[in-house]
Design a protein around this motif. Structure first.
Motif, PDB file in Angstrom:
ATOM      1  N   THR A   1      11.225  10.245 -17.868  1.00 20.24           N
ATOM      2  CA  THR A   1      12.581  10.790 -17.970  1.00 20.24           C
ATOM      3  C   THR A   1      13.439  10.358 -16.789  1.00 20.24           C
ATOM      4  N   ALA A   2      12.867  10.379 -15.576  1.00 23.17           N
ATOM      5  CA  ALA A   2      13.624   9.978 -14.388  1.00 23.17           C
ATOM      6  C   ALA A   2      14.023   8.504 -14.451  1.00 23.17           C
ATOM      7  N   VAL A   3      13.115   7.657 -14.896  1.00 25.87           N
ATOM      8  CA  VAL A   3      13.432   6.227 -15.015  1.00 25.87           C
ATOM      9  C   VAL A   3      14.526   6.011 -16.062  1.00 25.87           C
ATOM     10  N   ASP A   4      14.415   6.701 -17.190  1.00 28.70           N
ATOM     11  CA  ASP A   4      15.451   6.586 -18.220  1.00 28.70           C
ATOM     12  C   ASP A   4      16.778   7.160 -17.735  1.00 28.70           C
ATOM     13  N   SER A   5      16.721   8.219 -16.966  1.00 28.72           N
ATOM     14  CA  SER A   5      17.941   8.808 -16.418  1.00 28.72           C
ATOM     15  C   SER A   5      18.693   7.797 -15.563  1.00 28.72           C
ATOM     16  N   LEU A   6      17.979   7.171 -14.653  1.00 28.80           N
ATOM     17  CA  LEU A   6      18.594   6.110 -13.839  1.00 28.80           C
ATOM     18  C   LEU A   6      19.114   4.990 -14.726  1.00 28.80           C
ATOM     19  N   SER A   7      18.334   4.602 -15.727  1.00 34.56           N
ATOM     20  CA  SER A   7      18.721   3.504 -16.611  1.00 34.56           C
ATOM     21  C   SER A   7      19.982   3.818 -17.396  1.00 34.56           C
ATOM     22  N   HIS A   8      20.217   5.109 -17.655  1.00 32.92           N
ATOM     23  CA  HIS A   8      21.435   5.539 -18.344  1.00 32.92           C
ATOM     24  C   HIS A   8      22.614   5.703 -17.378  1.00 32.92           C
ATOM     25  N   GLY A   9      22.386   5.468 -16.109  1.00 28.80           N
ATOM     26  CA  GLY A   9      23.474   5.515 -15.143  1.00 28.80           C
ATOM     27  C   GLY A   9      23.641   6.825 -14.415  1.00 28.80           C
ATOM     28  N   TYR A  10      22.657   7.710 -14.504  1.00 25.26           N
ATOM     29  CA  TYR A  10      22.766   9.005 -13.845  1.00 25.26           C
ATOM     30  C   TYR A  10      22.119   8.990 -12.461  1.00 25.26           C
ATOM     31  N   ARG A  11      22.774   9.641 -11.507  1.00 23.00           N
ATOM     32  CA  ARG A  11      22.084   9.977 -10.267  1.00 23.00           C
ATOM     33  C   ARG A  11      20.958  10.926 -10.667  1.00 23.00           C
ATOM     34  N   THR A  12      19.795  10.709 -10.112  1.00 26.83           N
ATOM     35  CA  THR A  12      18.627  11.460 -10.581  1.00 26.83           C
ATOM     36  C   THR A  12      17.931  12.139  -9.405  1.00 26.83           C
ATOM     37  N   ILE A  13      17.681  13.440  -9.565  1.00 32.41           N
ATOM     38  CA  ILE A  13      17.055  14.256  -8.531  1.00 32.41           C
ATOM     39  C   ILE A  13      15.758  14.828  -9.092  1.00 32.41           C
ATOM     40  N   VAL A  14      14.666  14.702  -8.347  1.00 28.45           N
ATOM     41  CA  VAL A  14      13.390  15.288  -8.747  1.00 28.45           C
ATOM     42  C   VAL A  14      12.965  16.280  -7.659  1.00 28.45           C
ATOM     43  N   PRO A  15      13.120  17.584  -7.901  1.00 30.07           N
ATOM     44  CA  PRO A  15      12.708  18.582  -6.905  1.00 30.07           C
ATOM     45  C   PRO A  15      11.178  18.691  -6.843  1.00 30.07           C
ATOM     46  N   ILE A  16      10.632  18.517  -5.675  1.00 32.69           N
ATOM     47  CA  ILE A  16       9.188  18.376  -5.508  1.00 32.69           C
ATOM     48  C   ILE A  16       8.414  19.551  -6.098  1.00 32.69           C
ATOM     49  N   GLU A  17       8.805  20.763  -5.736  1.00 36.17           N
ATOM     50  CA  GLU A  17       8.016  21.941  -6.114  1.00 36.17           C
ATOM     51  C   GLU A  17       8.099  22.270  -7.594  1.00 36.17           C
ATOM     52  N   THR A  18       9.023  21.638  -8.310  1.00 35.32           N
ATOM     53  CA  THR A  18       9.200  21.946  -9.728  1.00 35.32           C
ATOM     54  C   THR A  18       8.394  21.046 -10.644  1.00 35.32           C
ATOM     55  N   CYS A  19       7.615  20.112 -10.068  1.00 37.19           N
ATOM     56  CA  CYS A  19       6.835  19.171 -10.871  1.00 37.19           C
ATOM     57  C   CYS A  19       5.350  19.438 -10.695  1.00 37.19           C
ATOM     58  N   ALA A  20       4.569  19.056 -11.700  1.00 36.48           N
ATOM     59  CA  ALA A  20       3.132  19.301 -11.652  1.00 36.48           C
ATOM     60  C   ALA A  20       2.375  18.178 -12.331  1.00 36.48           C
ATOM     61  N   ASP A  21       1.122  18.024 -11.913  1.00 36.99           N
ATOM     62  CA  ASP A  21       0.247  17.022 -12.521  1.00 36.99           C
ATOM     63  C   ASP A  21      -1.198  17.472 -12.377  1.00 36.99           C
ATOM     64  N   LYS A  22      -2.106  16.750 -13.028  1.00 42.10           N
ATOM     65  CA  LYS A  22      -3.520  17.136 -13.049  1.00 42.10           C
ATOM     66  C   LYS A  22      -4.251  16.790 -11.764  1.00 42.10           C
ATOM     67  N   HIS A  23      -3.775  15.786 -11.040  1.00 43.47           N
ATOM     68  CA  HIS A  23      -4.494  15.319  -9.855  1.00 43.47           C
ATOM     69  C   HIS A  23      -3.477  14.989  -8.779  1.00 43.47           C
ATOM     70  N   GLU A  24      -3.760  15.324  -7.541  1.00 38.16           N
ATOM     71  CA  GLU A  24      -2.799  15.079  -6.472  1.00 38.16           C
ATOM     72  C   GLU A  24      -2.503  13.596  -6.295  1.00 38.16           C
ATOM     73  N   SER A  25      -3.456  12.740  -6.612  1.00 29.35           N
ATOM     74  CA  SER A  25      -3.220  11.308  -6.480  1.00 29.35           C
ATOM     75  C   SER A  25      -2.116  10.860  -7.424  1.00 29.35           C
ATOM     76  N   TYR A  26      -2.212  11.250  -8.706  1.00 28.45           N
ATOM     77  CA  TYR A  26      -1.160  10.895  -9.664  1.00 28.45           C
ATOM     78  C   TYR A  26       0.183  11.494  -9.236  1.00 28.45           C
ATOM     79  N   HIS A  27       0.133  12.751  -8.850  1.00 31.18           N
ATOM     80  CA  HIS A  27       1.343  13.490  -8.491  1.00 31.18           C
ATOM     81  C   HIS A  27       2.084  12.814  -7.337  1.00 31.18           C
ATOM     82  N   PHE A  28       1.388  12.606  -6.232  1.00 27.21           N
ATOM     83  CA  PHE A  28       2.057  12.075  -5.045  1.00 27.21           C
ATOM     84  C   PHE A  28       2.359  10.583  -5.154  1.00 27.21           C
TER      85      PHE A  28
END
Length: 227
Positions: free
Chosen positions: A174-201
């Motif tokens: 979604t973030a990559v597509d957001s940029l591709s559509h011309g939007y400034r894109t913000i990803v707040p760290i604490e609001t995202c999650a993943d199964k493994h810290e390696s993938y996440h970080f």
């Protein structure tokens, strides 16, 4: 004589978390920044991915993730800013899952999240209001074959805040597509999650370097409070 101008792949043994912390501590590129009007896009905050007490496919990174999502969504509404919630599901024969639904076929498989099932339901902790835009998507990006792009255009949005899961999957797409559509894109760290810290970080690092501003959620809170 060293004729190398580019970069050979670096191998230094650092963890993904260590690399992320180093990038965040010493930013080498200027931020895209906030524009004039943002939208909060909450990606797949549904039970299949958030209810670790119910489903093997669920995961948790920050235990307050949904609290943070609710906080910025609440502030956004108070400022007349659009709030959007996506989730993923498929029809009974999974014929709308495409090739994405062909890798596995178990009860936990992606294409076996059915409409109106428990896995399809939003997490009950999510504070969703009647005028928030809600829709079900089929592919990783929230922009793909959904009403999102036209909705953002109508609301004159120029900045998209992406939350949810997974960091390495649908948030990143979604973030990559957001940029591709011309939007400034913000990803707040604490609001995202993943199964493994390696993938996440690793993916937060890549987003920060290329496609988005990866920020503490407090930065979004302060921007909204100041409007």
């Amino acid at each position: 004589m060293n004729d190398l101008v580019g970069t050979k792949m670096v191998e230094e043994g650092k963890t993904a978390r260590e690399l992320f912390e180093a990038v965040m501590a010493n930013p080498a590129r200027r931020k895209f920044g906030f524009g004039e009007k943002l939208a909060i896009v909450n990606v797949d905050v549904q039970q299949a991915y958030t209810r670790t007490d119910l489903f093997k496919t669920a995961y948790e990174t920050d235990p307050k993730q949904i609290d943070y999502i609710n906080t910025i969504s609440r502030l956004a509404r108070a400022k007349g800013v659009p709030v959007i919630w996506s989730r993923v599901a498929y029809k009974e024969d999974a014929g709308d899952a495409g090739v994405w639904g062909t890798r596995t076929d178990t009860e936990d498989s992606l294409q076996n999240i059915k409409y109106a099932s428990e896995r399809h339901k939003f997490d009950p902790r999510c504070e969703i209001e009647p005028d928030d835009l809600q829709f079900t998507k089929r592919m990783p990006s929230v922009f793909f074959e959904t009403p999102l792009a036209s909705y953002l255009t109508f609301h004159k949005v120029d900045t998209v805040v992406v939350t949810g899961g997974s960091t390495s999957g649908c948030v990143r797409a979604t973030a990559v597509d957001s940029l591709s559509h011309g939007y400034r894109t913000i990803v707040p760290i604490e609001t995202c999650a993943d199964k493994h810290e390696s993938y996440h970080f690793a993916n937060l690092t890549d987003l920060q370097l290329k496609y988005a501003d990866v920020e503490p959620v407090q930065a979004v809170i302060e921007w909204l409070e100041a409007r």
